[in-house]
Design a protein around this motif. Structure first.
Motif, mmCIF file in Angstrom:
data_model
loop_
_atom_site.group_PDB
_atom_site.id
_atom_site.type_symbol
_atom_site.label_atom_id
_atom_site.label_comp_id
_atom_site.label_asym_id
_atom_site.label_seq_id
_atom_site.Cartn_x
_atom_site.Cartn_y
_atom_site.Cartn_z
ATOM 1 N N ASN A 280 -0.900 -6.807 8.597
ATOM 2 C CA ASN A 280 0.129 -5.792 8.355
ATOM 3 C C ASN A 280 1.242 -5.869 9.396
ATOM 4 O O ASN A 280 1.704 -4.855 9.929
ATOM 5 N N VAL B 83 -1.437 -6.276 2.046
ATOM 6 C CA VAL B 83 -0.170 -6.281 1.323
ATOM 7 C C VAL B 83 0.263 -7.718 1.036
ATOM 8 O O VAL B 83 0.151 -8.597 1.889
ATOM 9 N N TYR C 116 12.134 -4.359 -0.931
ATOM 10 C CA TYR C 116 12.318 -3.762 0.395
ATOM 11 C C TYR C 116 13.668 -3.046 0.456
ATOM 12 O O TYR C 116 14.682 -3.586 -0.004
ATOM 13 N N LEU D 216 4.076 -2.723 5.843
ATOM 14 C CA LEU D 216 4.301 -2.331 4.450
ATOM 15 C C LEU D 216 3.013 -2.013 3.701
ATOM 16 O O LEU D 216 3.058 -1.572 2.555
ATOM 17 N N GLN D 217 1.854 -2.219 4.334
ATOM 18 C CA GLN D 217 0.579 -1.925 3.671
ATOM 19 C C GLN D 217 0.364 -0.419 3.608
ATOM 20 O O GLN D 217 0.570 0.306 4.587
ATOM 21 N N THR D 218 -0.086 0.062 2.436
ATOM 22 C CA THR D 218 -0.307 1.505 2.268
ATOM 23 C C THR D 218 -1.738 1.839 1.878
ATOM 24 O O THR D 218 -2.123 3.007 1.934
ATOM 25 N N GLY D 219 -2.536 0.874 1.462
ATOM 26 C CA GLY D 219 -3.909 1.144 1.047
ATOM 27 C C GLY D 219 -4.883 0.241 1.765
ATOM 28 O O GLY D 219 -4.577 -0.336 2.815
ATOM 29 N N ASN E 225 1.105 -3.677 -3.084
ATOM 30 C CA ASN E 225 -0.117 -3.118 -2.502
ATOM 31 C C ASN E 225 -1.237 -2.988 -3.526
ATOM 32 O O ASN E 225 -2.228 -2.285 -3.275
#
Length: 640
Positions: A88, A99, A131, A92-95, A122
């Motif tokens: 990461n 990513v 982005y 930008l990783q959310t879970g 993701n």
């Protein structure tokens, strides 16, 4: 003309990758994660350029997915690559899933400037978001500044981007994939001097004969000047330190990945696990000289098989070799062996096996260094393709002069590759598909890829000894099953084509025509009720589609059209407009269009709301159809 079953239109390959419809070229964003090989590619829908998307678990059977990236307010989406940001670094990783990050070239709308954009996913690549700070790298006024290949360089603890810039490549580094700094370049007088450089790739491989040694391979595509004419791929062998590539051959040495006319923009997968140990490449099997002139219908463009790359030490230096991936053998069906024998000059051995797709392997030993050995793939329609080796000239060749349709600009018939025998033996492996031939000579030391368009794909193999005495050490032919699943056609009631391209795609039945195109049922109806979902696509200028009824399938009758350009819903009798009602329509939005005809009165509904009723005095019944005019549209869920 009758509609073809799913994926069975003329010249559609049986095991090479094609999109369901439209034009494709450069493979992009090749990525492996958790058992899935992601294949993305340029998807040129009337220059509304997307990234198409497919996944596979075995590199042979591909599942088409919705396009990954679509054009936006900045520009068209050109070629690029994708990586897994395991740590990461981009934030930008959310879970829980790592990513995926794609870097691609924008061809900007305003001034055609080329810049690099970023998108991320993701959810294992199923949906992508651009982005907010795009573009992440601009050209500073350079005309050619495109096709980023990105990878993590462990020794430098940074991301590296390789960009094609006219006659050279440039290297950039980043710690987070979002901000990039220039670090070096290579080219400008190295290798082939003809053609603009495109689609670079850079990777490290061990040398087979020296497991403790490795080399970096820089592959670039050149859009002119390849050995067979037009576009092709060259490569360089050397060392790379993150900023500087050092070519270990002389600057004038040009090394080519493929000596056929149809191998371009090849790139390799990112993210393969270390336990796999392979470097895998796939390329666009086509040529910019004649891409738009190919005699295919629902599709234009196909890919090579996936190839495993390796480095071998040769008397000339370290060289790149290619072989089809081992997974391809899973498609082998019937087999026929050729028993070892001696062939005197002028003799021939034939296989009995006929198939639309074939794999053939053989090993030959000449008794002296003269004459030629030639494999002929003889098609049931009378054409043939020759693959041969000139023992005196030490050259492998493909001759497609007599292999079918070749009458479009830029096509050349005979292509040759330099190749020396190993231990006095000639080893050949050939993959023949409906419209593509791939030849691997000398354990992949020399490779030729060519498109072929015979009148019938079914063929058998003949081995000819031309002015040479040969020993056939071993030979085997195998028919190959199709890699594409049998699928029921969407809206199967519509079978008769008037004009346009009608293809089964993920969303439904897609109609596409630069004029007025239609597809009809075979049964005549009088009074009827009919509903269908219609989605107008943003691929052409006019965006006008709907339902055709009351005609003979040749242009007469009535049409109810959703017209985005004129912002109205119209009823036509031939070219005469009987009724128009203003209505603001959205592109890429599904509408339920319903018609009811009773006693020469037409009632039109949109999304179950009645819009208007109109009298049709000249209506006498006829065929029911779907139509598109100067547009592409998708139809689904029809009910009668």
């Amino acid at each position: 003309m009758k509609r073809k079953p799913y994926f069975q239109d003329p010249y559609r390959p049986l095991f090479h990758y094609t999109a369901q419809s439209h034009v494709i070229n450069d493979p992009n964003g090749l990525l492996y994660y958790d058992g899935e090989y992601h294949l993305m590619h340029q998807y040129n829908i009337h220059n509304h350029i997307h990234w198409g998307h497919a996944v596979s678990r075995d590199l042979i059977h591909w599942e088409h997915l919705p396009p990954a990236l679509e054009p936006d307010t900045i520009g068209q989406i050109w070629s690029g690559s994708a990586v897994i940001d395991w740590n990461n670094t981009s934030g930008l990783q959310t879970g829980k899933e790592p990513v995926f990050v794609a870097l691609f070239t924008y061809n900007e709308h305003v001034d055609s400037q080329q810049s690099q954009g970023l998108a991320y996913s993701n959810d294992r690549g199923r949906t992508w978001r651009k982005y907010w700070g795009n573009p992440v790298l601009t050209s500073g006024g350079k005309k050619d500044f495109r096709d980023p290949k990105v990878f993590w360089l462990e020794s430098g603890a940074c991301w590296v981007m390789v960009l094609a810039c006219f006659d050279h490549v440039e290297f950039y580094q980043s710690e987070n994939l979002l901000t990039w700094r220039y670090s070096g370049e290579f080219g400008g007088g190295e290798g082939s001097p003809a053609g603009v450089w495109e689609c670079p790739d850079l990777f490290c491989l061990p040398v087979a004969e020296k497991p403790d040694e490795s080399r970096w391979v820089l592959a670039v595509s050149v859009n002119d000047g390849a050995p067979a004419g037009g576009t092709g791929m060259q490569y360089f062998i050397g060392r790379f330190d993150g900023s500087r590539f050092e070519n270990e051959n002389s600057p004038e040495t040009a090394l080519w990945l493929d000596y056929g006319q149809d191998f371009y923009a090849g790139v390799t997968w990112n993210g393969l696990p270390g336990a796999d140990g392979r470097r895998l490449m796939i390329a666009w099997a086509d040529n910019w000289r004649y891409r738009d002139a190919l005699p295919t219908q629902l599709f234009k463009g196909q890919f090579s098989t996936v190839r495993e790359l390796s480095l071998r030490q040769t008397p000339e230096g370290v060289r790149l070799c290619q072989r089809p991936v081992r997974e391809l053998s899973a498609l082998e069906d019937q087999r026929e062996k050729m028993e070892p024998c001696r062939l005197s000059a002028g003799q021939c051995r034939k296989t009995a096996l006929y198939a639309g797709a074939l794999s053939f392997r053989c090993r030959l030993r000449p008794e002296d260094r003269k004459g030629r050995a030639e494999l002929r793939f003889v098609y049931s329609g009378g054409e043939w393709l020759s693959i041969g080796y000139d023992f005196a000239g030490e050259r492998l060749y493909v001759d497609r002069t007599h292999a079918g349709i070749n009458g479009f600009p830029g096509v050349t018939g005979i292509h040759t590759a330099p190749m020396k025998l190993e231990k006095g033996e000639l080893e050949l492996q050939v993959l023949a598909d409906t419209s593509q031939i791939e030849v691997f000579g000398g354990r992949g030391a020399a490779v030729l890829t060519d498109l072929v368009f015979p009148s019938s794909p079914d063929c058998r193999v003949e081995l000819h000894s031309e002015d040479a005495d040969l020993l056939l050490l071993e030979g085997e032919a195998a028919s190959l099953r199709t890699a594409w699943p049998e699928k029921r056609a969407c809206l199967p009631q519509f079978t008769q084509l008037l004009d346009g391209s009608w293809a089964d795609v993920l969303e439904g039945l897609e109609g596409d025509c630069g004029g007025l195109g239609g597809i009809f049922t075979e049964e005549i109806v009088e009074d009827f009720s009919f509903s269908v979902n219609v989605t107008l696509k943003a691929y052409r200028e006019r965006q006008c589609a709907g339902v055709w009824f009351g005609g003979d399938g040749q242009g007469g009758g009535f049409r109810v059209m959703l017209d985005w350009n004129q912002k109205q819903i119209s009823v036509y009798q031939r070219k005469h407009r009987l009724k128009a009602q203003r209505f603001s329509l959205n592109l890429n939005r599904k509408y339920r269009l319903s018609l009811a005809v009773r006693e020469k009165r037409l009632t039109v509904f949109l999304d179950e709301v009645e819009l208007f009723v109109i009298s049709l005095e000249d209506y006498r019944g006829g065929l029911l159809g779907l139509c598109v005019e100067n547009t592409a549209a998708v139809f689904q869920e029809a009910s009668f």
